[in-house]
Structure formats: structure tokens, C-alpha cells
Write a protein that holds these residues in place. Structure first.
Motif, PDB file in Angstrom:
ATOM      1  N   GLU A 133      -8.354  -7.238   9.486  1.00 53.42           N
ATOM      2  CA  GLU A 133      -8.025  -7.401   8.070  1.00 53.42           C
ATOM      3  C   GLU A 133      -7.224  -6.187   7.614  1.00 53.42           C
ATOM      4  O   GLU A 133      -7.248  -5.147   8.270  1.00 53.42           O
ATOM      5  N   MET A 134      -6.547  -6.312   6.496  1.00 50.97           N
ATOM      6  CA  MET A 134      -5.772  -5.183   5.970  1.00 50.97           C
ATOM      7  C   MET A 134      -6.680  -3.958   5.879  1.00 50.97           C
ATOM      8  O   MET A 134      -7.812  -4.056   5.392  1.00 50.97           O
ATOM      9  N   ALA A 135      -6.182  -2.828   6.352  1.00 55.04           N
ATOM     10  CA  ALA A 135      -6.991  -1.615   6.383  1.00 55.04           C
ATOM     11  C   ALA A 135      -6.183  -0.420   5.894  1.00 55.04           C
ATOM     12  O   ALA A 135      -4.955  -0.461   5.836  1.00 55.04           O
ATOM     13  N   ASN A 136      -6.899   0.613   5.541  1.00 58.37           N
ATOM     14  CA  ASN A 136      -6.301   1.885   5.138  1.00 58.37           C
ATOM     15  C   ASN A 136      -6.953   2.986   5.968  1.00 58.37           C
ATOM     16  O   ASN A 136      -8.143   2.914   6.275  1.00 58.37           O
ATOM     17  N   GLU A 137      -6.191   3.978   6.316  1.00 55.36           N
ATOM     18  CA  GLU A 137      -6.707   5.134   7.054  1.00 55.36           C
ATOM     19  C   GLU A 137      -6.230   6.397   6.346  1.00 55.36           C
ATOM     20  O   GLU A 137      -5.104   6.447   5.843  1.00 55.36           O
ATOM     21  N   THR A 138      -7.066   7.407   6.329  1.00 57.48           N
ATOM     22  CA  THR A 138      -6.660   8.732   5.883  1.00 57.48           C
ATOM     23  C   THR A 138      -6.961   9.699   7.020  1.00 57.48           C
ATOM     24  O   THR A 138      -8.108   9.801   7.462  1.00 57.48           O
ATOM     25  N   LEU A 139      -5.918  10.337   7.512  1.00 55.87           N
ATOM     26  CA  LEU A 139      -6.052  11.309   8.586  1.00 55.87           C
ATOM     27  C   LEU A 139      -5.844  12.697   7.999  1.00 55.87           C
ATOM     28  O   LEU A 139      -4.863  12.935   7.310  1.00 55.87           O
ATOM     29  N   VAL A 140      -6.767  13.599   8.259  1.00 56.04           N
ATOM     30  CA  VAL A 140      -6.637  14.978   7.792  1.00 56.04           C
ATOM     31  C   VAL A 140      -6.754  15.872   9.014  1.00 56.04           C
ATOM     32  O   VAL A 140      -7.705  15.758   9.788  1.00 56.04           O
ATOM     33  N   VAL A 141      -5.762  16.743   9.201  1.00 60.97           N
ATOM     34  CA  VAL A 141      -5.775  17.634  10.352  1.00 60.97           C
ATOM     35  C   VAL A 141      -5.309  19.022   9.915  1.00 60.97           C
ATOM     36  O   VAL A 141      -4.397  19.159   9.116  1.00 60.97           O
ATOM     37  N   THR A 142      -6.009  20.038  10.417  1.00 60.77           N
ATOM     38  CA  THR A 142      -5.615  21.424  10.164  1.00 60.77           C
ATOM     39  C   THR A 142      -5.102  21.991  11.475  1.00 60.77           C
ATOM     40  O   THR A 142      -5.775  21.901  12.500  1.00 60.77           O
ATOM     41  N   LEU A 143      -3.882  22.541  11.431  1.00 61.08           N
ATOM     42  CA  LEU A 143      -3.230  23.053  12.632  1.00 61.08           C
ATOM     43  C   LEU A 143      -2.962  24.544  12.530  1.00 61.08           C
ATOM     44  O   LEU A 143      -2.557  25.024  11.478  1.00 61.08           O
ATOM     45  N   GLN A 144      -3.177  25.256  13.614  1.00 67.85           N
ATOM     46  CA  GLN A 144      -2.638  26.600  13.749  1.00 67.85           C
ATOM     47  C   GLN A 144      -1.362  26.400  14.542  1.00 67.85           C
ATOM     48  O   GLN A 144      -1.395  25.970  15.694  1.00 67.85           O
ATOM     49  N   LEU A 145      -0.222  26.655  13.906  1.00 68.10           N
ATOM     50  CA  LEU A 145       1.062  26.257  14.457  1.00 68.10           C
ATOM     51  C   LEU A 145       1.429  27.012  15.734  1.00 68.10           C
ATOM     52  O   LEU A 145       1.207  28.215  15.847  1.00 68.10           O
ATOM     53  N   ARG A 146       1.989  26.241  16.648  1.00 65.33           N
ATOM     54  CA  ARG A 146       2.571  26.741  17.891  1.00 65.33           C
ATOM     55  C   ARG A 146       4.041  26.339  17.895  1.00 65.33           C
ATOM     56  O   ARG A 146       4.462  25.493  17.114  1.00 65.33           O
ATOM     57  N   GLU A 147       4.813  26.886  18.791  1.00 67.03           N
ATOM     58  CA  GLU A 147       6.252  26.604  18.848  1.00 67.03           C
ATOM     59  C   GLU A 147       6.527  25.103  18.945  1.00 67.03           C
ATOM     60  O   GLU A 147       7.449  24.599  18.329  1.00 67.03           O
ATOM     61  N   GLY A 148       5.705  24.368  19.681  1.00 68.85           N
ATOM     62  CA  GLY A 148       5.912  22.931  19.857  1.00 68.85           C
ATOM     63  C   GLY A 148       5.664  22.094  18.615  1.00 68.85           C
ATOM     64  O   GLY A 148       6.026  20.919  18.583  1.00 68.85           O
ATOM     65  N   HIS A 149       5.048  22.647  17.574  1.00 72.49           N
ATOM     66  CA  HIS A 149       4.792  21.896  16.348  1.00 72.49           C
ATOM     67  C   HIS A 149       6.031  21.773  15.458  1.00 72.49           C
ATOM     68  O   HIS A 149       6.073  20.892  14.595  1.00 72.49           O
ATOM     69  N   PHE A 150       7.012  22.640  15.628  1.00 75.07           N
ATOM     70  CA  PHE A 150       8.188  22.600  14.755  1.00 75.07           C
ATOM     71  C   PHE A 150       9.070  21.407  15.119  1.00 75.07           C
ATOM     72  O   PHE A 150       9.320  21.130  16.279  1.00 75.07           O
ATOM     73  N   GLY A 151       9.519  20.704  14.109  1.00 72.93           N
ATOM     74  CA  GLY A 151      10.368  19.534  14.320  1.00 72.93           C
ATOM     75  C   GLY A 151       9.884  18.370  13.481  1.00 72.93           C
ATOM     76  O   GLY A 151       9.196  18.543  12.471  1.00 72.93           O
ATOM     77  N   ASN A 152      10.245  17.162  13.909  1.00 71.26           N
ATOM     78  CA  ASN A 152       9.922  15.956  13.150  1.00 71.26           C
ATOM     79  C   ASN A 152       8.431  15.663  13.150  1.00 71.26           C
ATOM     80  O   ASN A 152       7.733  15.942  14.117  1.00 71.26           O
ATOM     81  N   VAL A 153       7.971  15.089  12.040  1.00 74.32           N
ATOM     82  CA  VAL A 153       6.593  14.623  11.908  1.00 74.32           C
ATOM     83  C   VAL A 153       6.674  13.107  11.787  1.00 74.32           C
ATOM     84  O   VAL A 153       7.330  12.581  10.897  1.00 74.32           O
ATOM     85  N   THR A 154       6.001  12.404  12.724  1.00 72.30           N
ATOM     86  CA  THR A 154       6.066  10.947  12.725  1.00 72.30           C
ATOM     87  C   THR A 154       4.687  10.334  12.941  1.00 72.30           C
ATOM     88  O   THR A 154       3.792  10.965  13.494  1.00 72.30           O
ATOM     89  N   ILE A 155       4.573   9.102  12.477  1.00 69.26           N
ATOM     90  CA  ILE A 155       3.409   8.268  12.750  1.00 69.26           C
ATOM     91  C   ILE A 155       3.908   7.149  13.656  1.00 69.26           C
ATOM     92  O   ILE A 155       4.932   6.528  13.369  1.00 69.26           O
ATOM     93  N   THR A 156       3.190   6.917  14.740  1.00 72.02           N
ATOM     94  CA  THR A 156       3.545   5.781  15.599  1.00 72.02           C
ATOM     95  C   THR A 156       2.436   4.743  15.508  1.00 72.02           C
ATOM     96  O   THR A 156       1.255   5.078  15.454  1.00 72.02           O
ATOM     97  N   PHE A 157       2.836   3.493  15.456  1.00 69.76           N
ATOM     98  CA  PHE A 157       1.912   2.364  15.410  1.00 69.76           C
ATOM     99  C   PHE A 157       2.290   1.449  16.560  1.00 69.76           C
ATOM    100  O   PHE A 157       3.424   0.979  16.646  1.00 69.76           O
TER     101      PHE A 157
END
Length: 142
Positions: free
Chosen positions: A51-75
Motif C-alpha cells: 500500500e502507499m507508504a511514507n519513509e523518513t530516513l535520518v542519518v548523521t555523517l562524519q564526512l569523508r572525502e567520498g561523501h562529497f558529490g551528488n546526493v541521490t535516492i535510488t528505488f
């Protein structure tokens, strides 16, 4: 998607909290949702959603070099594969770069006194070019 700080001037080891709201999704088969920040997959959820659903994702990151760039959600599901940028927060940008610019090479430019230059400093560069022009094949032989 929202972040708890400005995402256009971040540095390695900065801490940032990202909140992603995914609204009104469903899949007739197993659905896989992933949050990808830069080139790192941060969160992956796999579940049956009939059925139709909603999700809330919360994440806290300590940034590393690989984190810089695009932020995407894949389904991904049996019948649908979709990757989507995350609204107004679609990139984490290093403080050392401008939007659309690649990260600088890990070299320092120094003047004759070996004083490191930083972004925004003016640097005079002298380039010497030697140009030899020949007007005919007979002049090359001389």
C-alpha cells in the motif's frame, strides 16, 4: 531532503545530519531504497510495500572525502528502477571547491618564498615560450 547545516562549504570530518522524506511509494514486489551520498551508499532499506507508504530516513555523517558529490535516492523493484536527486539538497560540496568544480589536486602552489597560497590569493605566473618559425625548407638546412 534537508540538512542541519549549509551543504555548500563542508570539510572532511564535519558532522552533518540529513533527513530524507520519501512520500507515497509502493511496489508489488520487494522494494529497495538506498541513500547514496557522493560515492558511498549510506542507508539501504528492503521491504514489501503493498500500500502507499511514507519513509523518513535520518542519518548523521562524519564526512569523508567520498561523501562529497551528488546526493541521490535510488528505488529499485522488479518493475521499476529509479534514481533521483534530493531536491534543493542535491550535493555536498567541499569548502575547497565551487559548485560544478572538481576537487582540487592535493598539491600546494607556492611562490618563490615557499609560502603556500590559498584560494582567493593572487598568484603571478610567468611563462616563457620559445617559438621558432621557419619560412622555407632551405632555411632549416642552414
Amino acid at each position: 531532503m534537508t540538512g542541519d547545516r549549509n551543504t555548500s562549504a563542508l570539510r572532511v570530518d564535519d558532522v552533518i545530519t540529513l533527513t530524507v522524506n520519501i512520500n507515497d511509494y509502493f511496489s508489488t514486489e520487494l522494494a529497495r531504497i538506498a541513500l547514496v551520498v557522493g560515492n558511498i551508499q549510506i542507508i539501504s532499506i528492503s521491504k514489501f510495500v503493498t500500500e502507499m507508504a511514507n519513509e523518513t530516513l535520518v542519518v548523521t555523517l562524519q564526512l569523508r572525502e567520498g561523501h562529497f558529490g551528488n546526493v541521490t535516492i535510488t528505488f529499485n523493484s522488479v518493475d521499476k528502477n529509479q534514481s533521483q536527486r534530493c531536491g534543493h539538497l542535491d550535493q555536498l560540496i567541499s569548502a575547497a571547491t565551487e559548485p560544478g568544480e572538481a576537487s582540487p589536486a592535493p598539491y600546494q602552489i607556492c611562490d618563490g618564498s615557499d609560502t603556500p597560497c590559498i584560494r582567493g590569493d593572487h598568484l603571478a605566473i610567468s611563462i616563457t615560450v620559445i617559438l621558432t618559425v621557419y619560412t622555407s625548407a632551405s632555411e632549416i638546412i642552414k
